[in-house]
Design a protein around this motif. Sequence first.
Motif, PDB file in Angstrom:
ATOM      1  N   ASP A 114      -1.878  17.632   7.745  1.00  0.00           N
ATOM      2  CA  ASP A 114      -1.999  17.060   9.078  1.00  0.00           C
ATOM      3  C   ASP A 114      -0.781  17.394   9.927  1.00  0.00           C
ATOM      4  OD1 ASP A 114      -2.119  13.774  10.493  1.00  0.00           O
ATOM      5  OD2 ASP A 114      -3.111  15.585  11.146  1.00  0.00           O
ATOM      6  N   ALA A 115      -0.990  18.038  11.035  1.00  0.00           N
ATOM      7  CA  ALA A 115       0.104  18.403  11.926  1.00  0.00           C
ATOM      8  C   ALA A 115       0.671  17.183  12.649  1.00  0.00           C
ATOM      9  CB  ALA A 115      -0.382  19.427  12.938  1.00  0.00           C
ATOM     10  N   ALA A 116      -0.073  16.067  12.690  1.00  0.00           N
ATOM     11  CA  ALA A 116       0.376  14.882  13.408  1.00  0.00           C
ATOM     12  C   ALA A 116       1.484  14.133  12.681  1.00  0.00           C
ATOM     13  CB  ALA A 116      -0.799  13.941  13.648  1.00  0.00           C
ATOM     14  N   GLY A 117       1.670  14.384  11.392  1.00  0.00           N
ATOM     15  CA  GLY A 117       2.751  13.723  10.666  1.00  0.00           C
ATOM     16  C   GLY A 117       2.429  12.322  10.200  1.00  0.00           C
ATOM     17  N   ILE A 118       1.216  12.087   9.768  1.00  0.00           N
ATOM     18  CA  ILE A 118       0.831  10.770   9.257  1.00  0.00           C
ATOM     19  C   ILE A 118       1.579  10.504   7.956  1.00  0.00           C
ATOM     20  CG2 ILE A 118      -1.061   9.366   8.352  1.00  0.00           C
ATOM     21  CD1 ILE A 118      -2.938  10.968  10.160  1.00  0.00           C
ATOM     22  N   VAL A 119       2.166   9.318   7.843  1.00  0.00           N
ATOM     23  CA  VAL A 119       2.859   8.911   6.627  1.00  0.00           C
ATOM     24  C   VAL A 119       2.089   7.723   6.045  1.00  0.00           C
ATOM     25  CG1 VAL A 119       5.007   8.022   5.646  1.00  0.00           C
ATOM     26  CG2 VAL A 119       5.078   9.733   7.469  1.00  0.00           C
ATOM     27  N   TYR A 120       1.676   7.849   4.778  1.00  0.00           N
ATOM     28  CA  TYR A 120       0.918   6.805   4.107  1.00  0.00           C
ATOM     29  C   TYR A 120       1.841   5.924   3.281  1.00  0.00           C
ATOM     30  CZ  TYR A 120      -3.308   9.300   5.365  1.00  0.00           C
ATOM     31  OH  TYR A 120      -4.318   9.900   6.073  1.00  0.00           O
ATOM     32  N   VAL A 121       1.542   4.636   3.252  1.00  0.00           N
ATOM     33  CA  VAL A 121       2.208   3.673   2.376  1.00  0.00           C
ATOM     34  C   VAL A 121       1.223   3.432   1.242  1.00  0.00           C
ATOM     35  CG1 VAL A 121       3.189   1.363   2.181  1.00  0.00           C
ATOM     36  CG2 VAL A 121       3.379   2.627   4.345  1.00  0.00           C
ATOM     37  N   CYS A 122       1.644   3.760   0.005  1.00  0.00           N
ATOM     38  CA  CYS A 122       0.719   3.727  -1.127  1.00  0.00           C
ATOM     39  C   CYS A 122       1.267   2.882  -2.270  1.00  0.00           C
ATOM     40  CB  CYS A 122       0.481   5.135  -1.656  1.00  0.00           C
ATOM     41  SG  CYS A 122      -0.251   6.253  -0.458  1.00  0.00           S
ATOM     42  N   VAL A 123       0.340   2.298  -3.033  1.00  0.00           N
ATOM     43  CA  VAL A 123       0.673   1.609  -4.274  1.00  0.00           C
ATOM     44  C   VAL A 123       0.324   2.555  -5.418  1.00  0.00           C
ATOM     45  CG1 VAL A 123      -1.562   0.420  -4.430  1.00  0.00           C
ATOM     46  CG2 VAL A 123       0.418  -0.542  -5.552  1.00  0.00           C
ATOM     47  N   ASP A 124       1.168   2.561  -6.440  1.00  0.00           N
ATOM     48  CA  ASP A 124       0.944   3.446  -7.584  1.00  0.00           C
ATOM     49  C   ASP A 124      -0.160   2.855  -8.451  1.00  0.00           C
ATOM     50  OD1 ASP A 124       1.029   5.248  -9.616  1.00  0.00           O
ATOM     51  OD2 ASP A 124       3.035   4.716 -10.309  1.00  0.00           O
ATOM     52  N   ASP A 125      -1.340   3.443  -8.366  1.00  0.00           N
ATOM     53  CA  ASP A 125      -2.481   2.955  -9.135  1.00  0.00           C
ATOM     54  C   ASP A 125      -2.833   3.875 -10.297  1.00  0.00           C
ATOM     55  OD1 ASP A 125      -3.480   5.068  -7.678  1.00  0.00           O
ATOM     56  OD2 ASP A 125      -5.346   4.076  -7.125  1.00  0.00           O
ATOM     57  N   GLY A 126      -1.954   4.823 -10.588  1.00  0.00           N
ATOM     58  CA  GLY A 126      -2.194   5.731 -11.709  1.00  0.00           C
ATOM     59  C   GLY A 126      -2.468   7.150 -11.278  1.00  0.00           C
ATOM     60  N   PRO A 127      -3.573   7.422 -10.558  1.00  0.00           N
ATOM     61  CA  PRO A 127      -3.853   8.798 -10.137  1.00  0.00           C
ATOM     62  C   PRO A 127      -2.779   9.317  -9.171  1.00  0.00           C
ATOM     63  CG  PRO A 127      -5.812   7.450  -9.926  1.00  0.00           C
ATOM     64  CD  PRO A 127      -4.674   6.524 -10.229  1.00  0.00           C
ATOM     65  N   PRO A 128      -2.584  10.640  -9.133  1.00  0.00           N
ATOM     66  CA  PRO A 128      -1.606  11.207  -8.198  1.00  0.00           C
ATOM     67  C   PRO A 128      -1.954  10.831  -6.757  1.00  0.00           C
ATOM     68  CG  PRO A 128      -2.401  12.879  -9.721  1.00  0.00           C
ATOM     69  CD  PRO A 128      -3.237  11.652  -9.944  1.00  0.00           C
TER      70      PRO A 128
ATOM     71  N   GLY B 161      -1.565   7.928  -5.291  1.00  0.00           N
ATOM     72  CA  GLY B 161      -1.578   6.483  -5.108  1.00  0.00           C
ATOM     73  C   GLY B 161      -2.745   5.986  -4.277  1.00  0.00           C
ATOM     74  N   TYR B 162      -2.780   4.678  -4.107  1.00  0.00           N
ATOM     75  CA  TYR B 162      -3.830   4.015  -3.329  1.00  0.00           C
ATOM     76  C   TYR B 162      -3.238   3.622  -1.980  1.00  0.00           C
ATOM     77  CZ  TYR B 162      -7.600   0.795  -2.161  1.00  0.00           C
ATOM     78  OH  TYR B 162      -8.651   0.170  -1.548  1.00  0.00           O
ATOM     79  N   PRO B 163      -3.721   4.189  -0.870  1.00  0.00           N
ATOM     80  CA  PRO B 163      -3.139   3.881   0.437  1.00  0.00           C
ATOM     81  C   PRO B 163      -3.454   2.454   0.899  1.00  0.00           C
ATOM     82  CG  PRO B 163      -4.995   5.383   0.675  1.00  0.00           C
ATOM     83  CD  PRO B 163      -4.807   5.167  -0.792  1.00  0.00           C
ATOM     84  N   VAL B 164      -2.407   1.732   1.286  1.00  0.00           N
ATOM     85  CA  VAL B 164      -2.578   0.373   1.809  1.00  0.00           C
ATOM     86  C   VAL B 164      -2.165   0.293   3.269  1.00  0.00           C
ATOM     87  CG1 VAL B 164      -2.370  -0.718  -0.447  1.00  0.00           C
ATOM     88  CG2 VAL B 164      -0.319  -0.394   0.949  1.00  0.00           C
ATOM     89  N   GLY B 165      -1.778   1.432   3.820  1.00  0.00           N
ATOM     90  CA  GLY B 165      -1.424   1.493   5.230  1.00  0.00           C
ATOM     91  C   GLY B 165      -0.914   2.873   5.575  1.00  0.00           C
ATOM     92  N   TYR B 166      -0.749   3.114   6.865  1.00  0.00           N
ATOM     93  CA  TYR B 166      -0.183   4.377   7.299  1.00  0.00           C
ATOM     94  C   TYR B 166       0.416   4.211   8.687  1.00  0.00           C
ATOM     95  CZ  TYR B 166      -4.744   4.900   9.662  1.00  0.00           C
ATOM     96  OH  TYR B 166      -5.869   4.711  10.418  1.00  0.00           O
ATOM     97  N   VAL B 167       1.303   5.146   9.020  1.00  0.00           N
ATOM     98  CA  VAL B 167       1.938   5.152  10.332  1.00  0.00           C
ATOM     99  C   VAL B 167       1.715   6.516  10.965  1.00  0.00           C
ATOM    100  CG1 VAL B 167       3.619   3.399   9.690  1.00  0.00           C
ATOM    101  CG2 VAL B 167       4.216   5.795   9.404  1.00  0.00           C
ATOM    102  N   VAL B 168       1.549   6.509  12.282  1.00  0.00           N
ATOM    103  CA  VAL B 168       1.230   7.723  13.018  1.00  0.00           C
ATOM    104  C   VAL B 168       2.131   7.809  14.246  1.00  0.00           C
ATOM    105  CG1 VAL B 168      -0.607   8.973  14.223  1.00  0.00           C
ATOM    106  CG2 VAL B 168      -1.183   7.463  12.330  1.00  0.00           C
ATOM    107  N   PRO B 169       2.784   8.957  14.452  1.00  0.00           N
ATOM    108  CA  PRO B 169       3.569   9.111  15.682  1.00  0.00           C
ATOM    109  C   PRO B 169       2.659   9.452  16.856  1.00  0.00           C
ATOM    110  CG  PRO B 169       3.730  11.100  14.372  1.00  0.00           C
ATOM    111  CD  PRO B 169       2.909  10.120  13.576  1.00  0.00           C
TER     112      PRO B 169
ATOM    113  N   ARG C 132       7.765  -0.994   8.315  1.00  0.00           N
ATOM    114  CA  ARG C 132       7.984  -2.442   8.152  1.00  0.00           C
ATOM    115  C   ARG C 132       6.788  -3.233   8.689  1.00  0.00           C
ATOM    116  NH1 ARG C 132      13.027  -3.721   6.302  1.00  0.00           N
ATOM    117  NH2 ARG C 132      14.583  -2.073   6.505  1.00  0.00           N
ATOM    118  N   ALA C 133       6.179  -2.769   9.777  1.00  0.00           N
ATOM    119  CA  ALA C 133       4.985  -3.441  10.308  1.00  0.00           C
ATOM    120  C   ALA C 133       3.844  -3.364   9.297  1.00  0.00           C
ATOM    121  CB  ALA C 133       4.570  -2.819  11.639  1.00  0.00           C
ATOM    122  N   VAL C 134       3.706  -2.222   8.636  1.00  0.00           N
ATOM    123  CA  VAL C 134       2.685  -2.101   7.585  1.00  0.00           C
ATOM    124  C   VAL C 134       2.981  -3.106   6.479  1.00  0.00           C
ATOM    125  CG1 VAL C 134       1.748  -0.609   5.771  1.00  0.00           C
ATOM    126  CG2 VAL C 134       2.096   0.294   8.079  1.00  0.00           C
TER     127      VAL C 134
END
Length: 171
Positions: free
Chosen positions: A25-39, A41-49, A84-86
Amino acid sequence: MTVIDGSLTALLMTRGLFLTRERSDAAGIVYVCVDDGPPGGYPVGYVVPSRTGSWFAYARARAGRVFACDQVDAGLTGIEAAVRAVLDHARYGDVLYALARERESGDAYTVELHWELAAWLASLSAPRGISRLGARKVRLTGPAVAYLRGLPQRLGCHVDAQDRIWLAGRP
C-alpha cells in the motif's frame, strides 16, 4: 517501519501487540496486531495518514466483529497519537480469550476485593471463567484474565502489565 517512541513501544509490548506496515500500500497504512500465531498477527486496528499530514485511527471497538474496525479518531498530529487512539479503543479480549483456551494450562487466580466489586465482577456475562467464592473473593481462570488484558484501560476494568486487575480506577 516508522520509528515510534520508547513509551509507546513498551505499551504495545505489555498489551501483547505489535505494528506492521501494509507492504503493497502506497498510503502507508500501519496495522496494530495481536500475535495469534500465524505470521502477520490478528489486526485490531490501523492508522492511515492523510494527504494533509494528519492521521486517522481505526480500531476494533466492538468485540466479536471479525476484521471490522470503526473510525475512533481523526486529524491526529502524528503516528504515535494515532496508535495511542487505537490502543484507547481496541477491544481484542475475545481473541486473547480464544488463544488462552487453546493452550489452557488450568491456571486460576483468586482475587480479594471489596464485596461490591467482587459481586460486580462475578456478574459479568463475558468472559466465562469468573466465579464468586465468597463475600470478597473471586476466582478467575487464565482465559478470563487474558480477556481482561485485551480491554482498553478507559473502560475501568482491565489487567495491566504487572498482572494487576484494575476495577473502577483501583488496582
